[in-house]
Design a protein around this motif. Sequence first.
Motif, PDB file in Angstrom:
ATOM      1  N   ARG A  47       0.815  -1.209   0.000  1.00  0.00           N
ATOM      2  CA  ARG A  47       0.000   0.000   0.000  1.00  0.00           C
ATOM      3  C   ARG A  47       0.853   1.266   0.000  1.00  0.00           C
ATOM      4  O   ARG A  47       0.409   2.320  -0.460  1.00  0.00           O
ATOM      5  N   ASN A  48       2.085   1.162   0.491  1.00  0.00           N
ATOM      6  CA  ASN A  48       2.970   2.332   0.548  1.00  0.00           C
ATOM      7  C   ASN A  48       3.405   2.812  -0.831  1.00  0.00           C
ATOM      8  O   ASN A  48       3.977   3.890  -0.949  1.00  0.00           O
TER       9      ASN A  48
ATOM     10  N   ASP B 119      -5.652   8.703   1.262  1.00  0.00           N
ATOM     11  CA  ASP B 119      -6.535   7.702   0.667  1.00  0.00           C
ATOM     12  C   ASP B 119      -7.780   8.329   0.050  1.00  0.00           C
ATOM     13  O   ASP B 119      -8.208   7.962  -1.036  1.00  0.00           O
TER      14      ASP B 119
ATOM     15  N   GLN C   8      -6.174   3.933  -8.073  1.00  0.00           N
ATOM     16  CA  GLN C   8      -4.930   3.224  -7.836  1.00  0.00           C
ATOM     17  C   GLN C   8      -4.994   1.784  -8.334  1.00  0.00           C
ATOM     18  O   GLN C   8      -3.989   1.237  -8.804  1.00  0.00           O
TER      19      GLN C   8
END
Length: 572
Positions: free
Chosen positions: A500-501, A533, A544
């Motif tokens: 997720r980073n 987010d 994303q």
Amino acid sequence: MARAFVRHRGLIAFAAGGAMAEATLLSFLAPSARPLAPQVTALPPLAAYHDLRWLFAFNQPWLGFTGVLVLLVVARSAVDAVLVMLAWPHEPALPRPSFLGSLLSCALLTVLTGLVMSPVVTLMFGVALLPFSWPYLAAVPILLGTAAALSSGGVGQAWWRRLPPARTAAWVIATFGVLSLTSALMTHLDTPGIIAVAGLAGIVDARAWYGLTAAAVRGAIERPPHPWHWRAALWRFRLAIRRRTSWVPVAPLAAVMVLALVVGMARLAFTGTVRFDPDTREAVAGAAAVNVGRAPAAPKVASSPRPKTRGAVLVVAGFGSSCCHSANALRAAEPHLAVRQFSYRGLTAAGQPVPYGRAGNLSLQVLGDRLAAQVEALSRQAGTPVDVVAESEGTLGLYAMLARHPHVPVGSVILLSPIVEPGQLGQAGGTVPGAALTTLNNLVGGMSPYGRSGAQTLIDSVGEVGASYFAQVSRDHGLPWLAVVPLADAVTLPACPWPRNVIFIDALHGGLLGDRSVQRIVETFLTTGAPPDRDLNELTGSTQQDLRSAARLISGAAAAWRMPELHPACPS
């Protein structure tokens, strides 16, 4: 045509079987390199490119390199000659050539292709050492152009005298597309599926071989049009020109012209005659010199008020950057942070960064040490750990700093256009690929503002310690981090599931420090410790999930044309 191709069962079996055999072998020896397997029986220019990359991958000195090169030329010439014989159409007007004649013709083509393709392979070798997208994006057009120019090579004794028919060039380009898609598909399959797909790609190779030889045969038995037809005069003129220039190596000259055109474009970019987008133009110029892309100075921009925070940020710009304005945008957006730009030349006696006009060609060891010294100085001044925002070459310095100075007072790190898995092929000093890369660096560096040495010191140190520094930092999961990766850099990334980073954005390598959407991502992470987010899709221009899927597709397709990966592809 389809029925005629199907009757060539030996061609189909040989092409598909060869691809499946290499895929099976690589499944045991180098699983990450299996996307190259279908190219072993591809059309001659693509197959020669396949061989050259394997030759460069083992990074040998002159004696071993020369011995393996001779063996590869003999083996490739024999394989191509067999494929020519098997693919030859059943055409009574033009009997099948002898095996010896085909072998000699294919040997000439293999040597010529190796010479013309060597700059492309050298660029890809450089990409394996310094993985960023600009050299890759420069190499692919050269690969396609030279492959198209030599596409009829090996078929007939006089292929080098004329340009290839449009059909043969089309077969090369179509094969390139199919092999790219095959490589992308392999990333989603297990070993049996990969071997099966390699076999299907081998059938496509066989069909391309048949199309190549059929086009060559049709060209050889070309019949004149009706004498009263308007094309007759043009046909006679073309035939006369061909006879008078039969000694001119037209196909090789066309291949060389492709390379000259790309070099000329690079030169125009350096002189400013050809201008790119302001945020990426400087990175393009640096990349053409086999250097790491750089970030131009960021303009001052206004920002909405942020919650009051306390801390310090060190901004590390990329290759060729100037000091000290790259941190201005972040400084204006976060007035409650002590924001400073890293100086590649170090600090003054008063502890301020030393200004410079162009920077970057430092060894990783020196870069890491200077970065650690400036982080510690800023931490003492601000009384708090320092957050580091590093771009392109700056990320290499960050890896070196964390590996050499593990206790440096760093709070978090943000990587923009990060260099992922540098030094993949080890130290290049004293090897033939290393010498080729040095020559190319000197040649293009001499046309650039960076001087003849280009990025040689950086390249040498990355080959020596880059991989170990990156591996050491990758194993440490205690430091908060965020990576913003331009989608173009997916051509250098392994097709892995990313955490997720990692945030992908629709952009080119370099210049992200001047991108407003990236600035907002950086500001949010520095303020909250997490990526934005809620607003991320708006900031990146797409979801994303879509960008990640696109990145994995691009990475998988690009793996077919990068250097073979001899180690597990996915970093921890």
